[in-house]
Design a protein around this motif. Structure first.
Motif: not given
Length: 396
Positions: A162-166, A199-204
């Protein structure tokens, strides 16, 4: 005249690998690769094959392959985009899409080819790829080929992802960002945290790519890890192989129709390499039909996998934290791991050592791959050999 520079390079480096216990000997199998194999005339219980369901030697697949040779010949004759696409390839791709729960699918010559083909067909130097640190070599090579920025993510660490995607999204540097992971990690047998990843993929708004080479035929009652979690509508790329649980050769990507259309016109192994043979195509289709009709082989695989795990754990071996029938037996040092595998061989069990660079230094293991074709008697015999060799080497 041969190059002296090349000879010196090869001889010095091969010698170095041998001295450090990192040189892998290849053992030709005489006859079929079943639950028992013959090497140098010696019959061994086979715990090193990826033939999870025993389909590589299944009579139904053999009969289908023989008929395809008679009806279609021994080779496809051309690349897919000229006239190497046979009706058997279309049948296979329709069956794959049905099996994986997607709109369409495309087949390739191998699972390795899939990752080389699909990643580089979609990602480029203006993009970024979030890649689990334990992803398979073919994923790593596919990412490199794409020239995208590769951002290494700690293994199954969702906070790190999540941190690296953000950070990647907020940097504004990239046109597209992909998150890529194995469905089942083959060295340890653990399963990716796909619900959290999605879930993380959908967020970003990340593109999702799952390499399910060791999950198809094993998880989700055979349909794979994506279907196990009910995420077939949320994962963009479902990649798999036809050479492990399916028992034949080849690979595929399943996904939306527009993705598959794009791969057919832009993925280089599809465009520039001859298609798999008619026998391979029809045998793969037959294997998938068998898995869709019955879960018997899948259930037997899990029964045997759990039986072997319990037996080795009871003896006191460290078998890691596998969530699948893959059962690593952790030894440690490269030389000790090679010696352990050799002693198993001498006692009638074929279980290959896995050492650096396949796994990190000092984490050598013998990886056991029980199948649906093994009997309890075979597994009991293997467990007894493990006990003998383990005590002999002071591991128990």
């Amino acid at each position: 005249m041969a190059s002296k520079t090349l000879d010196t390079f090869l001889n010095e480096n091969i010698k170095d690998l041998k001295e450090r216990g990192l040189y892998n000997e290849i053992d030709p199998v005489q006859g079929p690769n079943g639950p028992k194999i013959k090497i140098d005339g010696k019959t061994l219980i086979n715990l090193s094959s990826n033939n999870y369901l025993g389909l590589a030697t299944d009579d139904r697949l053999k009969e289908a392959a023989k008929q395809a040779v008679d009806s279609h010949g021994v080779g496809a004759g051309a690349v897919r985009t000229i006239n190497g696409t046979l009706d058997l390839h279309i049948d296979l791709e329709k069956k794959l899409a049905e099996f994986k729960g997607t709109e369409a699918a495309i087949s390739y010559q191998s699972g390795f080819n899939c990752n080389m083909a699909a990643i580089s067909a979609v990602m480029d130097k203006n993009d970024a790829i979030l890649s689990d640190e334990l992803n398979h070599a073919s994923i790593i090579d596919g990412c490199r080929l794409s020239k995208a920025k590769i951002i290494r993510v700690n293994h199954s660490d969702m906070e790190d992802l999540r941190s690296k995607a953000k950070e990647a999204v907020e940097s504004g540097q990239y046109n597209k960002i992909m998150v890529i992971t194995d469905g089942v990690f083959s060295m340890d047998g653990d399963v990716a945290k796909l619900p959290e990843i999605v879930e993380i993929a959908e967020e970003f708004d990340l593109i999702t790519y799952v390499d399910d080479a060791h999950g198809s035929g094993v998880f989700g009652k055979g349909a794979g890890t994506v279907k196990h979690f009910g995420l077939q509508d949320k994962v963009d790329f479902q990649m798999g192989t036809l050479s492990k649980a399916i028992g034949v050769i080849g690979g595929y990507v399943a996904g939306k129709e527009n993705l598959i259309d794009w791969l057919k016109v832009r993925s280089r192994p599809f465009l520039f390499s001859t298609a798999v043979s008619p026998a391979d195509a029809i045998a793969s289709t037959k294997a998938i039909e068998i898995l869709m009709e019955s879960t018997d082989l899948n259930e037997k695989l899990w029964e045997n996998g759990n039986y072997l795990k319990e037996g080795l754990k009871k003896l006191g071996f460290d078998i890691g934290n596998s969530d699948t029938p893959i059962t690593p037996c952790m030894i440690g040092g490269e030389s000790d791991t090679q010696k352990f595998s050799k002693r198993l061989y001498e006692e009638g069990v074929y279980a290959k050592s896995i050492v650096f660079p396949t796994v990190p230094r000092g984490t050598g293991r013998v990886r056991n791959m029980p199948s649906a074709a093994h009997t309890k008697e075979m597994l009991d015999e293997a467990i007894a050999v493990y006990e003998k060799v383990g005590k002999e080497m002071g591991l128990l």
